[in-house]
Design a protein around this motif. Sequence first.
Motif, PDB file in Angstrom:
ATOM      1  N   MET A  40      17.009   9.578  -6.567  1.00  0.00           N
ATOM      2  CA  MET A  40      16.276  10.273  -7.638  1.00  0.00           C
ATOM      3  C   MET A  40      16.797  11.692  -7.860  1.00  0.00           C
ATOM      4  SD  MET A  40      14.025   8.099  -8.777  1.00  0.00           S
ATOM      5  CE  MET A  40      12.893   9.164  -9.665  1.00  0.00           C
ATOM      6  N   LEU A  41      18.002  12.016  -7.373  1.00  0.00           N
ATOM      7  CA  LEU A  41      18.528  13.375  -7.498  1.00  0.00           C
ATOM      8  C   LEU A  41      18.638  13.828  -8.948  1.00  0.00           C
ATOM      9  CD1 LEU A  41      21.344  13.763  -4.783  1.00  0.00           C
ATOM     10  CD2 LEU A  41      19.188  15.026  -4.957  1.00  0.00           C
ATOM     11  N   ASP A  42      19.010  12.904  -9.823  1.00  0.00           N
ATOM     12  CA  ASP A  42      19.187  13.273 -11.229  1.00  0.00           C
ATOM     13  C   ASP A  42      17.862  13.480 -11.951  1.00  0.00           C
ATOM     14  OD1 ASP A  42      21.932  13.115 -10.897  1.00  0.00           O
ATOM     15  OD2 ASP A  42      22.016  11.003 -11.517  1.00  0.00           O
ATOM     16  N   THR A  43      16.813  12.835 -11.479  1.00  0.00           N
ATOM     17  CA  THR A  43      15.487  12.967 -12.111  1.00  0.00           C
ATOM     18  C   THR A  43      14.442  13.200 -11.026  1.00  0.00           C
ATOM     19  OG1 THR A  43      15.272  10.554 -12.036  1.00  0.00           O
ATOM     20  CG2 THR A  43      16.065  11.526 -14.111  1.00  0.00           C
ATOM     21  N   PRO A  44      14.482  14.355 -10.356  1.00  0.00           N
ATOM     22  CA  PRO A  44      13.623  14.600  -9.190  1.00  0.00           C
ATOM     23  C   PRO A  44      12.124  14.602  -9.491  1.00  0.00           C
ATOM     24  CG  PRO A  44      14.717  16.614  -9.891  1.00  0.00           C
ATOM     25  CD  PRO A  44      15.339  15.510 -10.670  1.00  0.00           C
ATOM     26  N   ASN A  45      11.742  14.936 -10.713  1.00  0.00           N
ATOM     27  CA  ASN A  45      10.321  15.037 -11.039  1.00  0.00           C
ATOM     28  C   ASN A  45       9.770  13.789 -11.713  1.00  0.00           C
ATOM     29  OD1 ASN A  45      10.169  17.728 -10.060  1.00  0.00           O
ATOM     30  ND2 ASN A  45      11.095  18.474 -11.973  1.00  0.00           N
ATOM     31  N   ALA A  46      10.632  12.807 -11.944  1.00  0.00           N
ATOM     32  CA  ALA A  46      10.191  11.582 -12.610  1.00  0.00           C
ATOM     33  C   ALA A  46       9.511  10.650 -11.613  1.00  0.00           C
ATOM     34  CB  ALA A  46      11.392  10.877 -13.243  1.00  0.00           C
ATOM     35  N   PRO A  47       8.630   9.768 -12.103  1.00  0.00           N
ATOM     36  CA  PRO A  47       8.010   8.775 -11.203  1.00  0.00           C
ATOM     37  C   PRO A  47       9.090   7.888 -10.584  1.00  0.00           C
ATOM     38  CG  PRO A  47       6.897   8.833 -13.332  1.00  0.00           C
ATOM     39  CD  PRO A  47       8.138   9.645 -13.487  1.00  0.00           C
ATOM     40  N   VAL A  48       8.890   7.525  -9.337  1.00  0.00           N
ATOM     41  CA  VAL A  48       9.875   6.688  -8.641  1.00  0.00           C
ATOM     42  C   VAL A  48       9.796   5.258  -9.183  1.00  0.00           C
ATOM     43  CG1 VAL A  48      10.639   5.774  -6.423  1.00  0.00           C
ATOM     44  CG2 VAL A  48       9.687   8.090  -6.564  1.00  0.00           C
ATOM     45  N   PRO A  49      10.899   4.730  -9.746  1.00  0.00           N
ATOM     46  CA  PRO A  49      10.892   3.350 -10.242  1.00  0.00           C
ATOM     47  C   PRO A  49      10.609   2.355  -9.115  1.00  0.00           C
ATOM     48  CG  PRO A  49      12.835   4.536 -11.030  1.00  0.00           C
ATOM     49  CD  PRO A  49      12.196   5.385  -9.974  1.00  0.00           C
ATOM     50  N   GLU A  99       0.818  -1.210   0.000  1.00  0.00           N
ATOM     51  CA  GLU A  99       0.000   0.000   0.000  1.00  0.00           C
ATOM     52  C   GLU A  99       0.857   1.267   0.000  1.00  0.00           C
ATOM     53  OE1 GLU A  99      -3.373   0.057  -0.220  1.00  0.00           O
ATOM     54  OE2 GLU A  99      -3.190  -2.102  -0.510  1.00  0.00           O
ATOM     55  N   PHE A 100       1.950   1.257   0.760  1.00  0.00           N
ATOM     56  CA  PHE A 100       2.779   2.452   0.880  1.00  0.00           C
ATOM     57  C   PHE A 100       3.546   2.754  -0.402  1.00  0.00           C
ATOM     58  CE2 PHE A 100       3.438   3.466   5.633  1.00  0.00           C
ATOM     59  CZ  PHE A 100       2.082   3.276   5.865  1.00  0.00           C
ATOM     60  N   ILE A 101       4.040   1.710  -1.062  1.00  0.00           N
ATOM     61  CA  ILE A 101       4.807   1.917  -2.288  1.00  0.00           C
ATOM     62  C   ILE A 101       3.870   2.233  -3.448  1.00  0.00           C
ATOM     63  CG2 ILE A 101       6.325   0.813  -3.981  1.00  0.00           C
ATOM     64  CD1 ILE A 101       7.582  -0.741  -1.675  1.00  0.00           C
ATOM     65  N   GLY A 102       2.793   1.464  -3.557  1.00  0.00           N
ATOM     66  CA  GLY A 102       1.840   1.684  -4.637  1.00  0.00           C
ATOM     67  C   GLY A 102       2.373   1.174  -5.968  1.00  0.00           C
ATOM     68  N   GLY A 103       1.495   0.583  -6.760  1.00  0.00           N
ATOM     69  CA  GLY A 103       1.901   0.107  -8.072  1.00  0.00           C
ATOM     70  C   GLY A 103       2.672  -1.195  -8.065  1.00  0.00           C
ATOM     71  N   VAL A 104       2.743  -1.854  -6.915  1.00  0.00           N
ATOM     72  CA  VAL A 104       3.416  -3.151  -6.831  1.00  0.00           C
ATOM     73  C   VAL A 104       2.452  -4.178  -6.250  1.00  0.00           C
ATOM     74  CG1 VAL A 104       5.702  -2.148  -6.543  1.00  0.00           C
ATOM     75  CG2 VAL A 104       4.363  -2.710  -4.515  1.00  0.00           C
ATOM     76  N   THR A 105       2.700  -5.428  -6.569  1.00  0.00           N
ATOM     77  CA  THR A 105       1.867  -6.498  -6.032  1.00  0.00           C
ATOM     78  C   THR A 105       2.525  -7.077  -4.779  1.00  0.00           C
ATOM     79  OG1 THR A 105       2.968  -8.216  -7.331  1.00  0.00           O
ATOM     80  CG2 THR A 105       1.087  -7.097  -8.353  1.00  0.00           C
ATOM     81  N   TYR A 106       1.724  -7.781  -4.019  1.00  0.00           N
ATOM     82  CA  TYR A 106       2.254  -8.447  -2.824  1.00  0.00           C
ATOM     83  C   TYR A 106       3.338  -9.439  -3.213  1.00  0.00           C
ATOM     84  CZ  TYR A 106       2.483 -11.808   0.981  1.00  0.00           C
ATOM     85  OH  TYR A 106       2.933 -12.643   1.954  1.00  0.00           O
ATOM     86  N   TRP A 107       3.138 -10.149  -4.306  1.00  0.00           N
ATOM     87  CA  TRP A 107       4.099 -11.150  -4.728  1.00  0.00           C
ATOM     88  C   TRP A 107       5.450 -10.525  -5.053  1.00  0.00           C
ATOM     89  CZ3 TRP A 107       5.313 -15.797  -4.008  1.00  0.00           C
ATOM     90  CH2 TRP A 107       6.226 -16.451  -4.822  1.00  0.00           C
ATOM     91  N   GLU A 108       5.463  -9.327  -5.626  1.00  0.00           N
ATOM     92  CA  GLU A 108       6.720  -8.646  -5.938  1.00  0.00           C
ATOM     93  C   GLU A 108       7.510  -8.345  -4.658  1.00  0.00           C
ATOM     94  OE1 GLU A 108       6.569  -5.781  -9.669  1.00  0.00           O
ATOM     95  OE2 GLU A 108       4.680  -5.637  -8.561  1.00  0.00           O
ATOM     96  N   ILE A 109       6.789  -7.958  -3.610  1.00  0.00           N
ATOM     97  CA  ILE A 109       7.455  -7.675  -2.328  1.00  0.00           C
ATOM     98  C   ILE A 109       8.033  -8.959  -1.740  1.00  0.00           C
ATOM     99  CG2 ILE A 109       7.130  -6.856   0.037  1.00  0.00           C
ATOM    100  CD1 ILE A 109       6.940  -4.630  -1.998  1.00  0.00           C
ATOM    101  N   ALA A 110       7.237 -10.025  -1.713  1.00  0.00           N
ATOM    102  CA  ALA A 110       7.689 -11.301  -1.149  1.00  0.00           C
ATOM    103  C   ALA A 110       8.884 -11.848  -1.935  1.00  0.00           C
ATOM    104  CB  ALA A 110       6.544 -12.305  -1.147  1.00  0.00           C
TER     105      ALA A 110
END
Length: 680
Positions: free
Chosen positions: A516-525, A324-335
Amino acid sequence: MAKRNKERKAEAITDPNDERFDTLSEQEQLELLQKYDPESNTRNLRGLLGKIVFFGLLAFSIFQLYTSIGTPFTAYIQRSIHLGFALSLIFLLFPARRKAGVRRDKVPFYDVILSLLSIGVGLYWPLNMDELILRVGRVSDLDLIVGVLAVLLTMEAARRAVGLPITIISAVFLVYAFFGPYFPGFLAHRGQDVDNLVQLMFFTTDGILGTPISVSATFIFVFLLFGAFLVKTGVGNYFNDLAVVLAGRLTGGPAKVAIFSSALQGTISGSSVANVVGSGSYTIPMMKKLGYRKEFAGGVEAAASTGGQIMPPIMGAAAFLMVEFIGGVTYWEIAKAAAIPALLYFTGIWIMTHFEAKRVGLQGMRPEEIPNRKETLKKIYLLLPIVGIIVFLLLGIPTMKAALLGIVLTLIVSSFNKETRLNFKDIIQALVDGARTALAVAAATACAGIIVGVVVKTGLGLSLANGLVSAAGGNILLTLIFTMFAAIVLGMGSPTTANYVITSTIAAPAIITLLMLDTPNAPVPVVVAISAHLFVFYFGIIADITPPVALAAFAASGISGGDPIKTGVTSAKLAIAAFIIPYMFVFNPAMLMIDSSTWQIIWVTATAIIGMIAIGAGLIGFWYRKLNWIERIITAATGLMLIYPETKTDFIGLGLFAILFAIQLMSKDKNKDKKETATA
């Protein structure tokens, strides 16, 4: 040293029937839990109040199961009812003071009043939903009273069920929100008045009713129920038996049993301390009996039990919050991302206990001490529900539905054998036990919501991130070190869920900002977000074995009889992998199995394991023979080269490792020849 080791070993095996090596009774385990684990510090109620609490817990579970099958309520209603259940039951079950002598069979009148007020707070949203929506943004006098009560009741419930640290932190954040203009430098903000604070805390989804308690009211509760049903089948004791069968005869067997058992316990446990008491009451006496020092025996169990919190698939329930905190990821990706780091963590402890056993001259357990292998392996089916959860998630089944299917699978699997079969009474008790376990989690997440709300409203997370990066001069290693210390301090004395919420809210943004210093406004990978969150999560968890506040180590010392601080230092030493691995996956995300080839993953994992062998030998001071100080330093440095995620250092490390290994083998053979000559 050799003489002292022989004396220690002789003392350990002089009287195998010595009561010091008996496992702890249930009452002793409970007393130890109540001393070190706030979540277990409950009253033992009987009579009418006991029945009220019993049926209240049962109703809590039934409500949660009902809402998990479908979505009959809006977010505000579901979360507020969840909060009302938790707070009202906490005030009936958890005494205001933890001191010895406090009566645990009665509830004082003021706790009954607090419980009734909690019910009122929990029902405020369901009973006034339409009016609250119509006057969104405005707070009436009654809203103000209820909101203040919600904040105070949440903080007091968290203090009782979770511990004082999270209550103090949330109080500090409220003060910070109110007196914002008076803070210096980058910490200053315009401040919030009482009306705005109350609205934020209870009448939006950014405070107490925010994301943390949302996860508690959905994923976490159902998985805790799943764990309660598993425990009812006897799987906890089976973990111990299986661990003894698989690892008991190995060198230093009981220590390896503790590691194996704690890793298994971690798949269903949400508490380092509970894990220590549950498996440690069985494994620590065995380690002492074999000849391990008290502090080392306690340290092994504390380190292994703490590692259970980073063990997929559940990870102390923090995995669900991370989604929930990261967003855009599945539970399986975290595990999946946490799998290799967890493997390396337990491998590191395994290696160090092996070298310690070799150094002291300890063998494995005797055949008569090991359960029947055939009979034990016959019950391997008890692990099917855990495997089933993993398979369900792999098939893409939603997380909550996977947990529900896990409960169903547990009921089916338990029916295979008369000893494990759950009857109606067992099912009811599992529902009650699951709800009881969830109370502390609900209080922790609700209180953590206060912290999150203040951070979101004041922009403190970004301010602290910029402050840490600035203090480190933009140096990534220095920023990570600062963040590590911040996460350890913030995690001291907090349970896993609250621990992660606090560290991820305050410390993780610093790593993300720097990366993210080089791309501060880009979405966080995704890879950046997961590595940052796992970094602070690991160090927040390690606080459980890091002195001076090392609750898991202190609980282990209560079983072993060793010195608490020395046990904490030993456990931190054994868990050295946990202090290194997070740096590895920030610098080289291949370890998280994200955007990496199979070859990269294999290479990183293999070199890290070899590196852990070298570090373990260096720290323990023994490989195939005793190492002098110069050899220890060179060996540990070789391990660090192998662990550092860079090809050049890997090849240099492999070369040095091969040379050191060859020297050890040759010196081992020479020592053997000398002994044979002397004997002849």
